[in-house]
Design a protein around this motif. Sequence first.
Motif, mmCIF file in Angstrom:
data_model
loop_
_atom_site.group_PDB
_atom_site.id
_atom_site.type_symbol
_atom_site.label_atom_id
_atom_site.label_comp_id
_atom_site.label_asym_id
_atom_site.label_seq_id
_atom_site.Cartn_x
_atom_site.Cartn_y
_atom_site.Cartn_z
ATOM 1 N N ILE A 87 0.838 -1.206 0.000
ATOM 2 C CA ILE A 87 0.000 0.000 0.000
ATOM 3 C C ILE A 87 0.873 1.256 0.000
ATOM 4 O O ILE A 87 0.603 2.201 -0.748
ATOM 5 C CB ILE A 87 -0.992 -0.018 1.173
ATOM 6 N N ASP A 88 1.934 1.286 0.801
ATOM 7 C CA ASP A 88 2.829 2.451 0.824
ATOM 8 C C ASP A 88 3.503 2.659 -0.524
ATOM 9 O O ASP A 88 3.575 3.784 -1.025
ATOM 10 C CB ASP A 88 3.901 2.299 1.908
ATOM 11 N N ALA A 89 3.994 1.580 -1.130
ATOM 12 C CA ALA A 89 4.682 1.686 -2.423
ATOM 13 C C ALA A 89 3.717 2.139 -3.509
ATOM 14 O O ALA A 89 4.059 2.984 -4.345
ATOM 15 C CB ALA A 89 5.312 0.348 -2.803
ATOM 16 N N SER A 90 2.495 1.620 -3.487
ATOM 17 C CA SER A 90 1.531 2.016 -4.513
ATOM 18 C C SER A 90 1.112 3.471 -4.330
ATOM 19 O O SER A 90 0.950 4.211 -5.304
ATOM 20 C CB SER A 90 0.315 1.080 -4.513
ATOM 21 N N ALA A 91 0.973 3.923 -3.093
ATOM 22 C CA ALA A 91 0.602 5.320 -2.836
ATOM 23 C C ALA A 91 1.657 6.272 -3.387
ATOM 24 O O ALA A 91 1.329 7.332 -3.919
ATOM 25 C CB ALA A 91 0.397 5.550 -1.341
ATOM 26 N N ARG A 92 2.935 5.893 -3.274
ATOM 27 C CA ARG A 92 4.009 6.735 -3.823
ATOM 28 C C ARG A 92 3.911 6.839 -5.341
ATOM 29 O O ARG A 92 4.403 7.778 -5.935
ATOM 30 C CB ARG A 92 5.379 6.183 -3.424
ATOM 31 N N LYS A 93 3.271 5.852 -5.965
ATOM 32 C CA LYS A 93 3.114 5.850 -7.426
ATOM 33 C C LYS A 93 1.758 6.416 -7.841
ATOM 34 O O LYS A 93 1.396 6.374 -9.010
ATOM 35 C CB LYS A 93 3.248 4.427 -7.978
ATOM 36 N N GLY A 94 0.975 6.905 -6.887
ATOM 37 C CA GLY A 94 -0.334 7.463 -7.198
ATOM 38 C C GLY A 94 -1.393 6.403 -7.443
ATOM 39 O O GLY A 94 -2.370 6.643 -8.139
ATOM 40 N N VAL A 95 -1.216 5.236 -6.855
ATOM 41 C CA VAL A 95 -2.144 4.124 -7.037
ATOM 42 C C VAL A 95 -2.820 3.839 -5.697
ATOM 43 O O VAL A 95 -2.187 3.900 -4.651
ATOM 44 C CB VAL A 95 -1.373 2.865 -7.524
ATOM 45 N N THR A 96 -4.106 3.519 -5.743
ATOM 46 C CA THR A 96 -4.850 3.193 -4.536
ATOM 47 C C THR A 96 -4.801 1.692 -4.310
ATOM 48 O O THR A 96 -5.102 0.916 -5.214
ATOM 49 C CB THR A 96 -6.324 3.629 -4.669
ATOM 50 N N GLY A 97 -4.420 1.282 -3.113
ATOM 51 C CA GLY A 97 -4.367 -0.138 -2.777
ATOM 52 C C GLY A 97 -5.499 -0.511 -1.850
ATOM 53 O O GLY A 97 -5.737 0.161 -0.850
ATOM 54 N N THR A 98 -6.226 -1.580 -2.193
ATOM 55 C CA THR A 98 -7.317 -2.087 -1.370
ATOM 56 C C THR A 98 -7.020 -3.528 -0.999
ATOM 57 O O THR A 98 -6.859 -4.371 -1.884
ATOM 58 C CB THR A 98 -8.659 -2.029 -2.141
ATOM 59 N N VAL A 99 -6.954 -3.815 0.295
ATOM 60 C CA VAL A 99 -6.659 -5.160 0.758
ATOM 61 C C VAL A 99 -7.858 -6.066 0.461
ATOM 62 O O VAL A 99 -8.978 -5.776 0.850
ATOM 63 C CB VAL A 99 -6.360 -5.168 2.269
ATOM 64 N N LYS A 100 -7.599 -7.159 -0.237
ATOM 65 C CA LYS A 100 -8.649 -8.128 -0.552
ATOM 66 C C LYS A 100 -8.633 -9.289 0.439
ATOM 67 O O LYS A 100 -9.683 -9.772 0.842
ATOM 68 C CB LYS A 100 -8.482 -8.679 -1.976
ATOM 69 N N SER A 101 -7.434 -9.746 0.801
ATOM 70 C CA SER A 101 -7.354 -10.822 1.792
ATOM 71 C C SER A 101 -5.947 -10.928 2.362
ATOM 72 O O SER A 101 -4.968 -10.541 1.719
ATOM 73 C CB SER A 101 -7.766 -12.171 1.178
ATOM 74 N N ILE A 102 -5.894 -11.430 3.581
ATOM 75 C CA ILE A 102 -4.639 -11.725 4.271
ATOM 76 C C ILE A 102 -4.850 -13.096 4.909
ATOM 77 O O ILE A 102 -5.793 -13.277 5.676
ATOM 78 C CB ILE A 102 -4.326 -10.701 5.382
ATOM 79 N N GLU A 103 -3.999 -14.032 4.555
ATOM 80 C CA GLU A 103 -4.143 -15.378 5.098
ATOM 81 C C GLU A 103 -2.793 -15.966 5.462
ATOM 82 O O GLU A 103 -1.790 -15.648 4.838
ATOM 83 C CB GLU A 103 -4.755 -16.322 4.058
ATOM 84 N N CYS A 104 -2.800 -16.844 6.436
ATOM 85 C CA CYS A 104 -1.651 -17.679 6.752
ATOM 86 C C CYS A 104 -2.123 -19.115 6.600
ATOM 87 O O CYS A 104 -3.160 -19.486 7.136
ATOM 88 C CB CYS A 104 -1.164 -17.431 8.171
ATOM 89 N N LYS A 105 -1.361 -19.901 5.846
ATOM 90 C CA LYS A 105 -1.766 -21.286 5.632
ATOM 91 C C LYS A 105 -0.559 -22.205 5.582
ATOM 92 O O LYS A 105 0.515 -21.796 5.148
ATOM 93 C CB LYS A 105 -2.620 -21.427 4.382
ATOM 94 N N THR A 106 -0.780 -23.425 6.018
ATOM 95 C CA THR A 106 0.321 -24.388 6.053
ATOM 96 C C THR A 106 0.500 -25.093 4.715
ATOM 97 O O THR A 106 1.542 -25.695 4.481
ATOM 98 C CB THR A 106 0.106 -25.438 7.159
ATOM 99 N N GLU A 107 -0.512 -25.027 3.860
ATOM 100 C CA GLU A 107 -0.407 -25.632 2.528
ATOM 101 C C GLU A 107 -0.977 -24.683 1.490
ATOM 102 O O GLU A 107 -1.958 -23.990 1.742
ATOM 103 C CB GLU A 107 -1.162 -26.954 2.483
ATOM 104 N N LEU A 108 -0.343 -24.695 0.333
ATOM 105 C CA LEU A 108 -0.813 -23.894 -0.794
ATOM 106 C C LEU A 108 -1.548 -24.796 -1.778
ATOM 107 O O LEU A 108 -1.208 -25.980 -1.889
ATOM 108 C CB LEU A 108 0.376 -23.242 -1.511
ATOM 109 N N ASP A 109 -2.505 -24.230 -2.489
ATOM 110 C CA ASP A 109 -3.134 -25.029 -3.538
ATOM 111 C C ASP A 109 -2.078 -25.316 -4.613
ATOM 112 O O ASP A 109 -1.032 -24.664 -4.661
ATOM 113 C CB ASP A 109 -4.376 -24.338 -4.104
ATOM 114 N N SER A 110 -2.321 -26.295 -5.444
ATOM 115 C CA SER A 110 -1.304 -26.744 -6.412
ATOM 116 C C SER A 110 -0.849 -25.627 -7.337
ATOM 117 O O SER A 110 0.329 -25.551 -7.700
ATOM 118 C CB SER A 110 -1.823 -27.928 -7.223
ATOM 119 N N ARG A 111 -1.748 -24.739 -7.685
ATOM 120 C CA ARG A 111 -1.401 -23.629 -8.577
ATOM 121 C C ARG A 111 -0.358 -22.718 -7.932
ATOM 122 O O ARG A 111 0.624 -22.334 -8.556
ATOM 123 C CB ARG A 111 -2.679 -22.855 -8.912
#
Length: 161
Positions: free
Chosen positions: A73-97
Amino acid sequence: MLIVAAAAFFAYKTRQQRQQQANPAVIERPVYAETKVDLKGDSGRVINSVVLVATASQTECDAAAAKMVQTVIDASARKGVTGTVKSIECKTELDSRMARLFANQPTFVTYMVLGRGKPEERETRMLYWGVTVEESDLLCEMVPQIQKGWVGKVSCVRAQR
């Protein structure tokens, strides 16, 4: 004098052990911090940013996820871009993709690889959806700039074409 030296040595060893626990040489069971942020510029176009970090524990994951969101968000603001958080997760396994990203395999999208060069660094992957092929190539051109501030190897894995 001997007691002071012994106490200093004990304090040093205790600190060293804590650092090794916090920054193990090998992270055997990573907890993945996954943050998704939508970036919107003046044109109204939205680009989806995803950052994945292989952390050493749930506690570290929680802290890393929050820090990543703030950094994006800080880096995007310096570039004049608005950042909106969609999700924050912690997980022990990732999907295959997403797991393919940590195997550095070409996939459906170009992504940045930040390898682990010292114990404090964490394996990190950065990718963006909603960009053109030319824009994803610009991501790869940023490798030398990012490498200046990172000890581990920084590289770019281009999308399958």
